[in-house]
Write an enzyme that holds these catalytic residues in place. Structure first.
Site, mmCIF file in Angstrom:
data_model
loop_
_atom_site.group_PDB
_atom_site.id
_atom_site.type_symbol
_atom_site.label_atom_id
_atom_site.label_comp_id
_atom_site.label_asym_id
_atom_site.label_seq_id
_atom_site.Cartn_x
_atom_site.Cartn_y
_atom_site.Cartn_z
ATOM 1 N N LYS A 153 -11.112 -3.370 -2.768
ATOM 2 C CA LYS A 153 -11.932 -2.159 -2.822
ATOM 3 C C LYS A 153 -11.149 -1.025 -3.450
ATOM 4 O O LYS A 153 -11.697 -0.160 -4.100
ATOM 5 C CB LYS A 153 -12.312 -1.708 -1.413
ATOM 6 C CG LYS A 153 -13.175 -2.669 -0.669
ATOM 7 C CD LYS A 153 -13.824 -1.925 0.494
ATOM 8 C CE LYS A 153 -13.994 -2.847 1.674
ATOM 9 N NZ LYS A 153 -12.770 -2.948 2.477
ATOM 10 N N LYS B 163 0.815 -1.218 0.000
ATOM 11 C CA LYS B 163 0.000 0.000 0.000
ATOM 12 C C LYS B 163 0.852 1.273 0.000
ATOM 13 O O LYS B 163 0.453 2.274 -0.581
ATOM 14 C CB LYS B 163 -0.977 0.009 1.180
ATOM 15 C CG LYS B 163 -2.090 -1.016 1.010
ATOM 16 C CD LYS B 163 -3.309 -0.709 1.851
ATOM 17 C CE LYS B 163 -4.452 -1.641 1.459
ATOM 18 N NZ LYS B 163 -5.651 -1.469 2.265
ATOM 19 N N LYS C 283 -5.090 -9.523 -5.965
ATOM 20 C CA LYS C 283 -6.359 -9.857 -5.318
ATOM 21 C C LYS C 283 -7.423 -8.809 -5.650
ATOM 22 O O LYS C 283 -7.085 -7.653 -5.905
ATOM 23 C CB LYS C 283 -6.175 -10.022 -3.807
ATOM 24 C CG LYS C 283 -6.334 -8.771 -2.997
ATOM 25 C CD LYS C 283 -6.451 -9.079 -1.504
ATOM 26 C CE LYS C 283 -6.690 -7.778 -0.746
ATOM 27 N NZ LYS C 283 -8.080 -7.305 -0.816
HETATM 28 P P1 ATP Z 1 -8.716 -2.362 0.678
HETATM 29 O O1 ATP Z 1 -8.321 -2.522 -0.751
HETATM 30 O O2 ATP Z 1 -9.245 -0.983 1.022
HETATM 31 O O3 ATP Z 1 -7.696 -2.894 1.662
HETATM 32 P P2 ATP Z 1 -10.097 -4.862 0.798
HETATM 33 O O4 ATP Z 1 -10.866 -5.231 -0.403
HETATM 34 O O5 ATP Z 1 -8.761 -5.506 0.987
HETATM 35 O O6 ATP Z 1 -10.009 -3.275 0.846
HETATM 36 P P3 ATP Z 1 -10.638 -5.051 3.628
HETATM 37 O O7 ATP Z 1 -11.662 -4.210 4.295
HETATM 38 O O8 ATP Z 1 -9.201 -4.657 3.767
HETATM 39 O O9 ATP Z 1 -11.015 -5.151 2.070
HETATM 40 O O10 ATP Z 1 -10.795 -6.558 4.105
HETATM 41 C C1 ATP Z 1 -12.000 -7.046 4.731
HETATM 42 C C2 ATP Z 1 -11.993 -8.565 4.750
HETATM 43 O O11 ATP Z 1 -12.169 -9.069 3.412
HETATM 44 C C3 ATP Z 1 -10.697 -9.182 5.265
HETATM 45 O O12 ATP Z 1 -11.024 -10.334 6.033
HETATM 46 C C4 ATP Z 1 -9.974 -9.594 4.013
HETATM 47 O O13 ATP Z 1 -9.091 -10.679 4.230
HETATM 48 C C5 ATP Z 1 -11.145 -10.009 3.121
HETATM 49 N N1 ATP Z 1 -10.796 -9.871 1.705
HETATM 50 C C6 ATP Z 1 -10.415 -8.720 1.085
HETATM 51 N N2 ATP Z 1 -10.178 -8.962 -0.218
HETATM 52 C C7 ATP Z 1 -10.403 -10.282 -0.409
HETATM 53 C C8 ATP Z 1 -10.315 -11.131 -1.552
HETATM 54 N N3 ATP Z 1 -9.964 -10.652 -2.731
HETATM 55 N N4 ATP Z 1 -10.621 -12.446 -1.397
HETATM 56 C C9 ATP Z 1 -10.993 -12.957 -0.199
HETATM 57 N N5 ATP Z 1 -11.092 -12.203 0.922
HETATM 58 C C10 ATP Z 1 -10.802 -10.875 0.825
HETATM 59 MG MG MG Z 2 -7.498 -4.870 2.563
#
Ligand code: ATP
Ligand code: MG
Length: 342
Positions: free
Chosen positions: A204, A118, A201
């Site tokens: 968001k 990040k 991955k």
């Molecule tokens: P950001 O990009 O802002 O970090 P994010 O998509 O990674 O957002 P988080 O809020 O950081 O989402 O993560 C929330 C939960 O969703 C965590 O348990 C994380 O492990 C899970 N998660 C996030 N992305 C994935 C993915 N691509 N596949 C499976 N689980 C995910």
């Molecule tokens: Mg995340």
């Protein structure tokens, strides 16, 4: 020191950074609902203090937090059965995080891959909060003495650090106060990949909206994104080994398996030999049938902002019945003079 002396308790969180997506649903939300059905206390959190480690527009953050709360409920979290909270409304998270900032070591934080990903090449310009993020995450979990944390694969390293912090705290102060938390990373979709790039991955924060299926996408958008998802020219294999070195194919099969609550083996037994041109529409129909009810319910709940705010206020009150005594005991262990009883 054994963890068995701690009552089992589940905690997990999601950042209200907008764009709640299929990876969050399969890797986190759906698992949270499974845990809620068990005979164990469950606490789920909108981690807004984590979200501000990178810039958030204030009006968007408020909306995303309420939308995330609606997402939790629409996905099946019952705010009576689980404790549903917004992190900043339970001040003990941030208070314990400061203590953990003084337990965690710089070297531990520097090794975190999320920090490296990040902050990128511009570490000097990243916020101090982004660097300290895993200590706040450890506090989120340990301020409840949570023993189990369901998360996606990407959070494994942060959970190992949470254990390291608990172990060092217990060791330094000669206590058995914080549990050694277990990460729970289960299911066919613990790491849902971007639809545009099988090596990244789904996130968001990915600038490309086509990379992810948002829980607020309508049926047309879902079908279009799946149709355009990157794949290879081969047909689908009948055996799991046939997915090796085919990250995009593996991703779509994993998504199918997780949505349909099947194993990857079962899915391949059905779809092996088919071309993506046949498989993608079937996957799109499945995704729409599972996600459309959630997005409809989210939209309905978003019309009832007062109700959402009340749910969060009630959640915070219930949470603080757990966190306030744990913080008080922590302060006592580390030698803070207690304030007079009120
Ligand atoms: P950001 O990009 O802002 O970090 P994010 O998509 O990674 O957002 P988080 O809020 O950081 O989402 O993560 C929330 C939960 O969703 C965590 O348990 C994380 O492990 C899970 N998660 C996030 N992305 C994935 C993915 N691509 N596949 C499976 N689980 C995910
Ligand atoms: Mg995340």
């Amino acid at each position: 020191m054994s963890e068995t002396s701690f009552t089992p308790r589940v905690f997990s969180g999601i950042q209200p950074s907008g764009n709640l997506h299929l990876g969050n649903y399969l890797g986190a939300l759906k698992r949270f609902v499974d845990w809620q059905a068990k005979d164990i206390e469950t606490i789920y959190c909108m981690v807004d203090l984590h979200a501000i480690t990178v810039w958030q527009d204030p009006a968007d953050l408020k909306k995303s937090t309420r939308e995330l709360c609606a997402g939790f409920i629409a996905a099946g979290i019952d705010p009576e059965e689980s404790i549903l909270i917004n992190q900043s409304q339970v001040p003990e998270h941030a208070q314990l995080a400061w203590v953990f900032n003084c337990v965690a070591r710089m070297g531990w934080m520097q090794r975190m891959t999320q920090w490296k990903d990040k902050a990128g090449k511009n570490q000097q310009n990243a916020s101090l909060g982004l660097f300290a993020y895993p200590a706040l995450m450890a506090a989120d979990i340990l301020v409840y003495h949570a023993t189990h944390v369901p998360v996606g694969e990407d959070q494994k390293q942060h959970l190992e650090l949470t254990r390291d912090i608990a172990i060092k705290f217990n060791h330094d102060y000669g206590v058995n106060f914080f549990p050694e938390t277990e990460p729970v990373i289960e299911g066919a979709a613990t790491r849902v990949m971007s639809l545009r790039d099988g090596s990244k991955k789904m996130s968001k924060s990915d600038p490309s909206d086509a990379s992810r299926i948002n829980l607020t996408d309508d049926a047309d958008a879902i079908a279009k994104k799946i149709r355009k998802a990157k794949t290879d020219p081969e047909a689908l294999p009948s055996e799991v080994e046939g997915l090796e070195d085919r990250p995009e194919a593996r991703n779509l099969v994993n998504i199918y398996a997780a949505l349909n609550e099947q194993t990857v083996e079962q899915v391949l037994a059905d779809v092996g030999g088919r071309q993506f041109s046949e498989f993608k529409p079937v996957l799109a129909d499945l995704a729409v049938s599972k996600l459309a009810p959630i997005s409809t319910e989210m939209a309905r709940l978003m019309q009832q902002q007062d109700e959402i705010d009340k749910i969060l206020a009630r959640g915070a009150e219930r949470a603080r019945a757990i966190t306030a005594p744990i913080l008080r005991q922590t302060y006592d262990i580390i030698g803070m003079v207690p304030p007079p009883a009120v």
